[in-house]
Design a protein around this motif. Structure first.
Motif, mmCIF file in Angstrom:
data_model
loop_
_atom_site.group_PDB
_atom_site.id
_atom_site.type_symbol
_atom_site.label_atom_id
_atom_site.label_comp_id
_atom_site.label_asym_id
_atom_site.label_seq_id
_atom_site.Cartn_x
_atom_site.Cartn_y
_atom_site.Cartn_z
ATOM 1 N N ILE A 75 -5.553 -7.549 -88.938
ATOM 2 C CA ILE A 75 -6.729 -6.788 -88.517
ATOM 3 C C ILE A 75 -6.479 -6.278 -87.112
ATOM 4 O O ILE A 75 -6.005 -7.026 -86.238
ATOM 5 C CB ILE A 75 -8.002 -7.650 -88.534
ATOM 6 N N VAL A 76 -6.812 -5.015 -86.883
ATOM 7 C CA VAL A 76 -6.687 -4.423 -85.554
ATOM 8 C C VAL A 76 -7.712 -5.062 -84.635
ATOM 9 O O VAL A 76 -8.908 -5.060 -84.919
ATOM 10 C CB VAL A 76 -6.897 -2.886 -85.614
ATOM 11 N N GLU A 77 -7.250 -5.628 -83.543
ATOM 12 C CA GLU A 77 -8.102 -6.283 -82.558
ATOM 13 C C GLU A 77 -8.495 -5.345 -81.417
ATOM 14 O O GLU A 77 -9.537 -5.517 -80.810
ATOM 15 C CB GLU A 77 -7.384 -7.502 -81.957
ATOM 16 N N ALA A 78 -7.638 -4.373 -81.122
ATOM 17 C CA ALA A 78 -7.905 -3.440 -80.025
ATOM 18 C C ALA A 78 -9.059 -2.515 -80.406
ATOM 19 O O ALA A 78 -9.279 -2.231 -81.583
ATOM 20 C CB ALA A 78 -6.650 -2.614 -79.727
ATOM 21 N N LEU B 141 -6.453 1.665 -81.470
ATOM 22 C CA LEU B 141 -5.029 1.356 -81.446
ATOM 23 C C LEU B 141 -4.224 2.552 -81.913
ATOM 24 O O LEU B 141 -4.470 3.095 -82.993
ATOM 25 C CB LEU B 141 -4.740 0.155 -82.359
ATOM 26 N N ASP B 142 -3.252 2.958 -81.111
ATOM 27 C CA ASP B 142 -2.335 4.024 -81.506
ATOM 28 C C ASP B 142 -1.245 3.429 -82.387
ATOM 29 O O ASP B 142 -0.537 2.511 -81.977
ATOM 30 C CB ASP B 142 -1.682 4.678 -80.275
ATOM 31 N N MET B 143 -1.113 3.960 -83.625
ATOM 32 C CA MET B 143 -0.003 3.612 -84.501
ATOM 33 C C MET B 143 1.107 4.597 -84.142
ATOM 34 O O MET B 143 0.904 5.813 -84.179
ATOM 35 C CB MET B 143 -0.403 3.768 -85.968
ATOM 36 N N LEU B 144 2.258 4.064 -83.754
ATOM 37 C CA LEU B 144 3.341 4.896 -83.226
ATOM 38 C C LEU B 144 4.467 5.088 -84.244
ATOM 39 O O LEU B 144 4.660 4.271 -85.146
ATOM 40 C CB LEU B 144 3.893 4.262 -81.949
ATOM 41 N N SER B 145 5.234 6.162 -84.048
ATOM 42 C CA SER B 145 6.336 6.481 -84.960
ATOM 43 C C SER B 145 7.535 5.546 -84.780
ATOM 44 O O SER B 145 8.323 5.381 -85.698
ATOM 45 C CB SER B 145 6.787 7.930 -84.758
ATOM 46 N N VAL C 92 2.319 9.429 -81.595
ATOM 47 C CA VAL C 92 1.195 8.773 -82.255
ATOM 48 C C VAL C 92 1.081 9.308 -83.685
ATOM 49 O O VAL C 92 0.971 10.512 -83.889
ATOM 50 C CB VAL C 92 -0.122 9.002 -81.481
ATOM 51 N N VAL C 93 1.130 8.397 -84.660
ATOM 52 C CA VAL C 93 1.036 8.753 -86.071
ATOM 53 C C VAL C 93 -0.430 8.749 -86.520
ATOM 54 O O VAL C 93 -0.865 9.602 -87.276
ATOM 55 C CB VAL C 93 1.847 7.752 -86.931
ATOM 56 N N ALA C 94 -1.180 7.776 -86.027
ATOM 57 C CA ALA C 94 -2.600 7.644 -86.370
ATOM 58 C C ALA C 94 -3.264 6.784 -85.302
ATOM 59 O O ALA C 94 -2.595 6.043 -84.577
ATOM 60 C CB ALA C 94 -2.766 7.011 -87.739
ATOM 61 N N ARG C 95 -4.565 6.877 -85.223
ATOM 62 C CA ARG C 95 -5.348 6.015 -84.330
ATOM 63 C C ARG C 95 -6.231 5.136 -85.211
ATOM 64 O O ARG C 95 -6.959 5.640 -86.056
ATOM 65 C CB ARG C 95 -6.177 6.852 -83.374
ATOM 66 N N LEU C 96 -6.132 3.845 -84.987
ATOM 67 C CA LEU C 96 -6.851 2.878 -85.817
ATOM 68 C C LEU C 96 -7.979 2.239 -85.021
ATOM 69 O O LEU C 96 -7.776 1.788 -83.897
ATOM 70 C CB LEU C 96 -5.887 1.794 -86.307
ATOM 71 N N GLU C 97 -9.153 2.170 -85.639
ATOM 72 C CA GLU C 97 -10.300 1.535 -85.006
ATOM 73 C C GLU C 97 -10.213 0.026 -85.140
ATOM 74 O O GLU C 97 -9.557 -0.498 -86.053
ATOM 75 C CB GLU C 97 -11.596 2.017 -85.657
ATOM 76 N N GLN C 98 -10.922 -0.654 -84.269
ATOM 77 C CA GLN C 98 -11.011 -2.108 -84.328
ATOM 78 C C GLN C 98 -11.570 -2.515 -85.698
ATOM 79 O O GLN C 98 -12.510 -1.903 -86.200
ATOM 80 C CB GLN C 98 -11.922 -2.614 -83.216
ATOM 81 N N GLY C 99 -10.958 -3.518 -86.321
ATOM 82 C CA GLY C 99 -11.413 -4.013 -87.613
ATOM 83 C C GLY C 99 -10.687 -3.431 -88.807
ATOM 84 O O GLY C 99 -10.857 -3.924 -89.920
ATOM 85 N N VAL C 100 -9.850 -2.403 -88.594
ATOM 86 C CA VAL C 100 -9.082 -1.830 -89.698
ATOM 87 C C VAL C 100 -8.048 -2.851 -90.155
ATOM 88 O O VAL C 100 -7.412 -3.524 -89.346
ATOM 89 C CB VAL C 100 -8.394 -0.509 -89.262
ATOM 90 N N ILE C 101 -7.891 -2.973 -91.471
ATOM 91 C CA ILE C 101 -6.883 -3.877 -92.034
ATOM 92 C C ILE C 101 -5.612 -3.084 -92.308
ATOM 93 O O ILE C 101 -5.663 -2.010 -92.908
ATOM 94 C CB ILE C 101 -7.385 -4.534 -93.325
ATOM 95 N N SER D 72 0.503 -7.752 -80.126
ATOM 96 C CA SER D 72 -0.613 -8.312 -79.355
ATOM 97 C C SER D 72 -1.960 -7.681 -79.713
ATOM 98 O O SER D 72 -3.008 -8.232 -79.384
ATOM 99 C CB SER D 72 -0.351 -8.152 -77.861
ATOM 100 N N ALA D 73 -1.961 -6.541 -80.413
ATOM 101 C CA ALA D 73 -3.202 -5.858 -80.784
ATOM 102 C C ALA D 73 -3.650 -6.210 -82.200
ATOM 103 O O ALA D 73 -4.608 -5.628 -82.710
ATOM 104 C CB ALA D 73 -3.019 -4.352 -80.656
ATOM 105 N N LEU D 74 -2.956 -7.178 -82.846
ATOM 106 C CA LEU D 74 -3.231 -7.508 -84.242
ATOM 107 C C LEU D 74 -3.590 -8.977 -84.397
ATOM 108 O O LEU D 74 -3.030 -9.833 -83.710
ATOM 109 C CB LEU D 74 -1.999 -7.207 -85.103
#
Length: 166
Positions: free
Chosen positions: A102-105, A108-112, A120-129, A154-156
């Protein structure tokens, strides 16, 4: 061991004591490390006060693929907890060895690539699995909703800081 006033609870605690291993131990049923992470296989799982169908249901987990930490084993039952520390006993058939986090940040920027400053490939909100593919010392390869990339470990929640996955 905690002091308990109810003889029923004390007897249960004595029966379960060998199955409630501490950090770095192995489960008496599976011989797998305790604690360890798994995910919800089912879309719903009854969370019980003890390891049997006769124990009261305290609540229901309702999120498929949610990462959970197994902290104890007893027969076909696993004591689990979520990222907030809530938990109880769940039947093992409702759990999967597929690793998720689960994204804790907050965002969160998902990077290539596994390096700061990568695209940045995608930006994930807090709570995304996210599903974990591999994890090194600092980064995990993750995928969610058709996007694949890398995120700082550290963000997971769902992977230990010193854990590596291949």
């Amino acid at each position: 061991m905690a002091v308990m006033k109810s003889p029923g609870l004390a007897a249960l605690a004595l029966v379960l004591w060998p199955y409630c291993a501490g950090a770095g131990d192995r489960g008496p049923v599976t011989n797998l490390p305790l604690p360890r992470y798994v995910s919800m296989k089912a879309s719903e799982a009854n969370v019980r006060r003890g390891p049997s169908l006769t124990h009261r249901i305290d609540w229901v987990f309702k999120r498929r693929d949610m990462p959970l930490m197994i902290t104890a084993e007893y027969g076909h039952w696993r004591r689990v907890q979520d990222r907030d520390g809530a938990g109880g006993w769940v039947h093992y058939t409702l759990l999967s060895g597929v690793r998720t986090a689960i994204v804790e940040a907050e965002m969160l920027d998902m990077l290539s690539r596994p390096e700061p400053g990568a695209m940045v490939v995608a930006r994930l909100e807090q709570g995304v699995i996210t599903r974990l593919s591999e994890c090194g010392p600092d980064w995990c390869e993750v995928s969610t909703q058709g996007y694949d990339g890398w995120a700082p470990k550290s963000a997971l929640w769902g992977v230990e800081p010193d854990e590596t996955l291949d």
